[in-house]
Design an enzyme around this catalytic site. Structure first.
Site, short mmCIF file in Angstrom:
data_model
loop_
_atom_site.label_atom_id
_atom_site.label_comp_id
_atom_site.label_asym_id
_atom_site.label_seq_id
_atom_site.Cartn_x
_atom_site.Cartn_y
_atom_site.Cartn_z
N SER A 120 0.83 -1.19 0.00
CA SER A 120 0.00 0.00 0.00
C SER A 120 0.87 1.26 0.00
O SER A 120 1.66 1.46 -0.92
CB SER A 120 -0.95 -0.04 1.20
OG SER A 120 -1.94 0.95 1.09
N HIS A 154 -4.08 -1.13 -4.40
CA HIS A 154 -5.48 -1.54 -4.20
C HIS A 154 -6.27 -1.26 -5.49
O HIS A 154 -7.38 -0.72 -5.45
CB HIS A 154 -6.12 -0.77 -3.03
CG HIS A 154 -5.31 -0.78 -1.77
ND1 HIS A 154 -4.95 -1.95 -1.15
CD2 HIS A 154 -4.81 0.24 -1.02
CE1 HIS A 154 -4.25 -1.65 -0.05
NE2 HIS A 154 -4.15 -0.34 0.04
#
Length: 250
Positions: A120, A154
């Site tokens: 992330s 994501h």
């Protein structure tokens, strides 16, 4: 890595092992930098739960707790084989790193050949730019620039990120780059992409560039890693916590 890994139950154990394989040493020293998540205890516990049963020496560095647990930051980081940056806020991550001079230390680590990785925010930070939700709605922000191009994580897991990434590339607010799904990762050798690895079915990565005023997305071929069900079950979190308590008492 676009997301997943040890931090997201039930995890992606093959990605955890992949990180160690890249180090190419028998028993690598791996250090978690959980700065982006505010040095959250839950992220630290999950890191140890994933790596304590693997052939490595896991540790972590909490920049928010240096007052209570002082260490020589440069010597700790440069003494590792792998530096693993956790997820959270990319914006806050870079601000704290710069305040402590960690950005310069990480550049030196990279030049020495220490493996740099993350999930992330810990993935986007290495590139010229990324798409962060630190402000609420997704928006592009600059990264460290060790790797060329931009990165959005994501990619299909958080639907608002992809159109923001496309628009930023279409308008040339960020350079062309890679969109990466949860459970997938990009491996770079120096500044060149060496391969895409995927630990989940349908998890992949995409190259996005501007052509004639439009954002064009191209799927990249990925090497499939063993699925979760094909690997040995990880050490339960409660057992890992018990081991960590014993280690601290010693």
């Amino acid at each position: 890595m676009g997301g997943g890994g040890f931090a997201s139950p039930p995890g992606d154990p093959s990605l955890d092992r992949y990180v160690l394989d890249v180090a190419r040493v028998p028993h690598p020293r791996i250090c978690l930098l959980p700065t982006a998540g505010g040095d959250a205890e839950d992220q630290i516990r999950r890191f140890y739960a994933a790596y304590r049963h693997l052939p490595c020496e896991p540790t972590h560095l909490s920049l928010f707790r240096l007052g209570a647990e002082p260490v020589e930051v440069a010597s700790v980081l440069l003494g590792q084989d792998v530096l693993y940056v956790g997820g959270g806020s990319m914006l806050n991550l870079l601000a704290v790193w710069r305040a402590h001079g960690v950005d310069a230390i990480l550049r030196e680590a990279w030049e020495r050949g220490i493996v740099l990785c993350g999930i992330s925010a810990g993935s986007m930070c290495w590139f010229e730019a990324g798409v962060t939700t630190s402000f609420g709605a997704p928006r592009p922000v600059p990264g460290l620039g060790l790797l060329p191009g931009s990165n959005s994580v994501h990619y299909h897991g958080e639907p608002a990120r992809r159109p923001c990434f496309h628009e930023a590339i279409r308008t040339e607010a960020v350079p062309p780059g890679w969109g990466v799904d949860d459970g997938a990762g990009l491996l770079f050798a120096g500044r060149e992409l060496a391969e895409v690895a995927s630990a989940r079915r349908d998890a992949g990565a995409y190259w996005v560039e501007e052509r004639a005023g439009a954002a064009v997305e191209t799927a990249l071929g990925a090497r499939e890693l063993p699925r979760r069900e094909e690997l040995e079950p990880p050490t339960p979190l409660s057992i890992a916590e018990w081991r960590e308590t014993r280690m601290r008492r010693r």
